[in-house]
Enzyme design. Structure first.
Site, PDB file in Angstrom:
ATOM      1  N   ALA A 189       0.847  -1.242   0.121  1.00 39.47           N
ATOM      2  CA  ALA A 189      -0.017   0.550   0.254  1.00 39.47           C
ATOM      3  C   ALA A 189       0.732   1.447   0.092  1.00 39.47           C
ATOM      4  CB  ALA A 189      -0.784   0.193   1.309  1.00 39.47           C
ATOM      5  N   GLY A 214       0.631  -5.328   0.670  1.00 46.02           N
ATOM      6  CA  GLY A 214      -0.906  -4.594  -0.414  1.00 46.02           C
ATOM      7  C   GLY A 214      -0.090  -5.777  -1.887  1.00 46.02           C
TER       8      GLY A 214
HETATM    9  N1  3HC Z   1       4.620   3.648   0.049  1.00 47.38           N
HETATM   10  C1  3HC Z   1       4.927   4.790  -0.333  1.00 47.38           C
HETATM   11  N2  3HC Z   1       6.721   4.740  -0.304  1.00 47.38           N
HETATM   12  C2  3HC Z   1       7.344   4.136  -0.306  1.00 47.38           C
HETATM   13  C3  3HC Z   1       7.213   2.084   0.120  1.00 47.38           C
HETATM   14  C4  3HC Z   1       5.453   2.319   0.442  1.00 47.38           C
HETATM   15  N3  3HC Z   1       4.992   1.327   0.492  1.00 47.38           N
HETATM   16  N4  3HC Z   1       7.887   1.735  -0.251  1.00 47.38           N
HETATM   17  C5  3HC Z   1       9.149   2.442  -0.440  1.00 47.38           C
HETATM   18  N5  3HC Z   1       8.643   3.720  -0.416  1.00 47.38           N
HETATM   19  C6  3HC Z   1       9.332   4.858  -0.942  1.00 47.38           C
HETATM   20  C7  3HC Z   1      10.396   5.265  -0.225  1.00 47.38           C
HETATM   21  O1  3HC Z   1       9.864   6.180   1.208  1.00 47.38           O
HETATM   22  C8  3HC Z   1      11.825   5.616   0.013  1.00 47.38           C
HETATM   23  O2  3HC Z   1      10.674   7.323  -1.259  1.00 47.38           O
HETATM   24  P1  3HC Z   1      12.541   7.904  -0.805  1.00 47.38           P
HETATM   25  O3  3HC Z   1      12.667   7.989  -1.934  1.00 47.38           O
HETATM   26  O4  3HC Z   1      11.208   9.402  -1.273  1.00 47.38           O
HETATM   27  O5  3HC Z   1      12.865   8.440   0.346  1.00 47.38           O
HETATM   28  C9  3HC Z   1      11.680   5.224  -1.657  1.00 47.38           C
HETATM   29  O6  3HC Z   1       9.975   3.855  -2.192  1.00 47.38           O
HETATM   30  C10 3HC Z   1      12.398   4.207  -2.070  1.00 47.38           C
HETATM   31  O7  3HC Z   1      12.423   2.849  -0.511  1.00 47.38           O
HETATM   32  P2  3HC Z   1      13.902   2.922  -0.244  1.00 47.38           P
HETATM   33  O8  3HC Z   1      15.401   3.679   0.137  1.00 47.38           O
HETATM   34  O9  3HC Z   1      13.508   2.101   0.841  1.00 47.38           O
HETATM   35  O10 3HC Z   1      14.045   2.179  -1.551  1.00 47.38           O
HETATM   36  P3  3HC Z   1      15.314  -0.029  -1.665  1.00 47.38           P
HETATM   37  O11 3HC Z   1      14.556  -0.119  -3.214  1.00 47.38           O
HETATM   38  O12 3HC Z   1      15.952   0.247  -0.543  1.00 47.38           O
HETATM   39  O13 3HC Z   1      14.034  -1.015  -0.781  1.00 47.38           O
HETATM   40  C11 3HC Z   1      11.444  -1.538  -0.896  1.00 47.38           C
HETATM   41  C12 3HC Z   1      12.552  -1.259  -1.639  1.00 47.38           C
HETATM   42  C13 3HC Z   1      12.088  -2.824  -0.053  1.00 47.38           C
HETATM   43  C14 3HC Z   1      10.209  -2.482  -1.543  1.00 47.38           C
HETATM   44  C15 3HC Z   1      11.626  -1.339   0.502  1.00 47.38           C
HETATM   45  O14 3HC Z   1      11.566   0.790   0.117  1.00 47.38           O
HETATM   46  C16 3HC Z   1      10.132  -1.477   1.594  1.00 47.38           C
HETATM   47  O15 3HC Z   1      10.272  -2.141   2.456  1.00 47.38           O
HETATM   48  N6  3HC Z   1       9.521  -0.510   1.445  1.00 47.38           N
HETATM   49  C17 3HC Z   1       8.468  -0.770   2.131  1.00 47.38           C
HETATM   50  C18 3HC Z   1       7.618  -2.120   2.087  1.00 47.38           C
HETATM   51  C19 3HC Z   1       6.054  -2.345   3.274  1.00 47.38           C
HETATM   52  O16 3HC Z   1       6.427  -1.831   4.003  1.00 47.38           O
HETATM   53  N7  3HC Z   1       4.857  -2.826   1.833  1.00 47.38           N
HETATM   54  C20 3HC Z   1       3.668  -2.971   3.763  1.00 47.38           C
HETATM   55  C21 3HC Z   1       3.265  -1.208   3.986  1.00 47.38           C
HETATM   56  S1  3HC Z   1       1.284  -1.214   4.869  1.00 47.38           S
HETATM   57  C22 3HC Z   1       0.295  -2.044   3.628  1.00 47.38           C
HETATM   58  O17 3HC Z   1       0.519  -3.025   2.359  1.00 47.38           O
HETATM   59  C23 3HC Z   1      -0.915  -2.449   3.981  1.00 47.38           C
HETATM   60  C24 3HC Z   1      -1.703  -3.592   3.660  1.00 47.38           C
HETATM   61  O18 3HC Z   1      -1.894  -4.609   4.128  1.00 47.38           O
HETATM   62  C25 3HC Z   1      -3.192  -2.961   3.165  1.00 47.38           C
END
Ligand code: 3HC
Length: 686
Positions: free
Chosen positions: A65, A104
């Site tokens: 998400a 998500g």
């Molecule tokens: N939403 C919004 N922005 C996100 C995001 C997300 N889910 N995931 C990453 N970003 C953004 C980061 O803030 C960063 O922004 P910036 O460049 O402006 O600082 C940019 O994307 C790049 O992220 P990283 O520096 O972390 O890039 P990496 O390549 O090192 O890692 C990744 C990529 C493995 C995808 C890592 O970003 C990550 O782990 N993201 C979070 C994943 C996550 O937690 N997903 C679950 C979300 S909650 C959900 O899905 C609820 C659902 O169940 C309903």
């Protein structure tokens, strides 16, 4: 055909291909959801389409998400409405995964009718790290695929799994060749369509749960989950889902998810998530600041610290030369490194081949001259200025002119170390935390003359070795240890006035730390930084050291330890406290838990504010990261500065003023707090 800014729909024979390209990580933002929903509907209505492939451009499949949308009004279609469209499609939908299918993103893939991924892909439900749980069916669908026990592990740890493991568990149906994902996904979609079998929906599978699983899981993880709300909500969602019809189980999951989303823990953990990404953005460094190639690393000192530091580089395949003064110490250091790797192998975290590869990266030496071709040399020798200066003088003559020379000092003035070299611009602090192969924090200390390219190189290197690098300025103790000193001073003061060490530890543990200040001292060793020659019983710590009570390693410090290192409060330490109080503190009194907590934590916040004001830290969230990743501040409280903001700076200011009136100068209010309160602002606003 372009559906919207980030979504296209193409045809390859009878297969519709929906491609989403929404940098940086294809999070499921409103535009992405709208684009995919619209494309699915068009594909559903097109009689020439037999099956659909859902694939992403850029570096990854949907990473979850869009976290930036949390807390804002939901714009339709929400993720669950989109899932409904996909799951109910009259033709098979195949999710084609590269990079990572997270949160998500994986939940969306779980409503597809087939999943294919490249070998380098990962799958996971990491919501727990944001203080959340899967909120779009993950707690119901994942257990139906991988089994309830494995699903609980994946969801409560947040750790992603490799494509190979996902295939083994049945989460992926096929593995595609790297680089051939699209073609193989199309072929898979064709095969499923041709087969003509009823569409496989995960929701229709039974959920089989072994007797007693949930209680056993809770019990086994009690310590790990202490203080955290999300893991229990995850367990509950799976447990309660068993008895409910699928749609109600989804509603139940949603209610649990929303409660977490609105709670303080998730807000704090989302702050930490963004803080980590912010930390890599350093004011002075721009995109064109050159980053120097680091091909070979040297480490001086094969003790606990040097060995741990070296492991970080060997882990990513960088050759490391470790220099010691005596063969025996060198052998011992290398032996300990090998043992660490072998222990990881025993736990299944490394293969024997990986252990061999990592050990092959390490070369021991007794000659500093062997560091001549290193691009980066890090010293981890005795913490004494003249010792380090002498070493830097020698390194300056040996290391190639372009080499970066770093000190792992915890407290010393890095300018004084840099000034003995002819290359102060190539000197900085790289402050690792013990055990250096485990702890994620790296304080990157910029000295007065440190070149920006040196700083940028260190920031990039921290990321490469998997550390959270936080750039800080040069002062006594930098960020972490300077605030630690403020904490210790208060921990000791309340003990002198009337509390006992275990009272302080209990209060701090109840706040969420894994251990209290005195337990931590026992673990680190009371003799770190203690000098027998100058020791004069001037503190309880000196008194204990003089008795040979150096902490856990000698079987006792503030606590006594049994063979399993279980602590019990030590009567000897208690007597030392009472004797010391009598000499220095006057009449002992009852110090309440609230007072202990306020004095210990507010002293840290006040020091943190001074650090910010002096520009030693660039932003308050950097200080939060230091304390969470280096000293065990509970992440679900967001770090000391974030915590202070949640308490409210006016409250913090008033309490600090009252403490100043009673306890004097140590509590002199940081002018920054005064200014922020006057402006109605908080630390986060800076
Ligand atoms: N939403 C919004 N922005 C996100 C995001 C997300 N889910 N995931 C990453 N970003 C953004 C980061 O803030 C960063 O922004 P910036 O460049 O402006 O600082 C940019 O994307 C790049 O992220 P990283 O520096 O972390 O890039 P990496 O390549 O090192 O890692 C990744 C990529 C493995 C995808 C890592 O970003 C990550 O782990 N993201 C979070 C994943 C996550 O937690 N997903 C679950 C979300 S909650 C959900 O899905 C609820 C659902 O169940 C309903």
């Amino acid at each position: 055909m372009r559906i919207n800014d980030c979504t296209t729909l193409e045809r390859d024979g009878g297969i519709a291909i929906i491609t989403v390209d929404s940098p940086p990580v294809n999070s499921l933002s409103v535009a992405v959801r709208k684009g995919v929903a619209e494309a699915m509907m068009q594909a559903a209505g097109d009689s020439a389409v037999a099956a659909v492939v859902l694939i992403c451009g850029g570096r990854t499949f949907f990473a979850g998400a869009d976290i930036t949308e949390f807390g804002k009004p939901v714009i339709e279609p929400d993720l669950r409405a989109l899932q409904q469209i996909v799951e109910d499609m009259p033709k098979p939908v195949i999710a084609a995964i590269h990079g990572a299918a997270l949160g998500g993103g994986l939940e969306l893939a779980l409503v597809a009718h087939g999943r294919i991924a490249v070998p380098s892909a990962q799958c996971g439900l990491p919501e727990v790290r944001l203080g959340l749980m899967p909120g779009a069916g993950g707690t119901q669908r994942l257990p139906r695929v991988v089994g309830a026990a494995r699903a609980l592990e994946m969801m409560t740890s947040g750790d992603p799994i490799s494509a190979a493991e996902a295939a083994r568990l049945g989460l992926l149906d096929r593995i595609a060749d790297e680089g051939a994902l699209r073609d193989e996904a199309v072929a898979f979609a064709r095969a499923v369509a041709a087969d003509g079998a009823p569409l496989a929906r995960i929701r229709d599978r039974p959920l089989v749960v072994e007797q007693g699983l949930f209680d056993a899981f809770r019990e086994a993880n009690g310590r790990k989950f202490r203080g955290l709300m999300a893991p229990e909500s995850i367990i509950r969602s799976v447990e309660q889902g068993i008895a409910l019809p699928f749609p109600q189980a989804l509603e139940n999951e949603r209610a649990l998810f929303c409660a977490l989303l609105e709670g303080a823990q998730s807000a704090a953990l989302r702050h930490v998530f963004f803080a980590q990404r912010q930390a890599a953005k350093v004011d002075a460094i721009s995109a064109d600041t050159p980053i120097r190639p680091i091909i070979r690393v040297g480490v001086v000192g094969a003790g606990t610290m040097g060995g741990g530091i070296a492991m970080n580089f060997a882990n990513v395949g960088l050759p490391v030369t470790i220099v010691e003064t005596r063969q025996e110490a060198l052998d011992r250091g290398l032996r300990i490194i090998r043992r660490n790797y072998e222990n990881s192998a025993k736990k299944g975290k490394l293969t024997a081949e990986q252990v061999a590869q990592r050990m092959a990266c390490l070369t021991g030496s007794l000659a500093l001259e062997d560091l001549a071709d290193c691009d980066l040399v890090i010293e981890a020798v005795f913490e004494q200025l003249d010792v380090k200066q002498e070493l830097f003088r020698r390194l300056d003559l040996i290391a190639k002119p372009s080499a970066i020379v770093a000190t792992n000092t915890s407290y010393l003035d890095i300018d004084r170390i840099a000034e003995v070299t002819g290359r102060p611009e190539n000197v900085l602090g790289l402050h690792f935390f013990s055990p250096a192969n485990v702890m994620r924090l790296l304080e990157i200390v910029k000295a007065a003359k440190t070149d920006l390219s040196v700083l940028a190189t260190a920031v990039a290197l921290a990321k490469k070795i998997g550390k959270i690098g936080v750039v800080v300025g040069n002062c006594y103790g930098f960020v972490g240890n300077r605030m630690l000193a403020a904490r210790h001073a208060q921990a000791e003061a309340v003990v002198t006035e009337g509390a006992l060490p275990w009272d302080v530890d209990r209060v701090i543990r109840d706040f969420g730390f894994a251990m209290g200040p005195f337990e931590m001292r026992d673990l680190v060793g009371l003799d770190v930084g203690w000098n027998r020659a100058t020791s004069s019983g001037a503190t309880v710590r000196e008194m204990l050291n003089e008795m040979g009570r150096h902490g856990q390693k000698t079987g006792g410090g503030y606590y006594d330890y049994d063979e399993k290192r279980q602590p019990t409060p030590s009567p000897i330490a208690e007597q030392a406290v009472l004797d010391f109080s009598e000499r220095h503190g006057g009449q002992r009194r009852i110090v309440s838990d609230e007072e202990i907590r306020d004095r210990v934590l507010l002293a840290m916040v006040n020091e943190g504010a001074k650090i910010l004001d002096e520009g030693i830290a660039q932003r308050s969230s950097d200080i939060d990261l230091v304390w969470i990743n280096g000293y065990g501040w509970p992440a679900y409280r967001g770090g000391p500065m974030y915590w202070a903001d949640t308490v409210g700076l006016p409250v913090i200011r008033d309490k600090l003023k009252a403490l100043h009136a009673t306890h004097g100068e140590v509590f002199r209010l940081s002018p920054l707090i005064e200014r922020l309160v006057a402006q109605g602002k908080d630390f986060a606003s800076l």
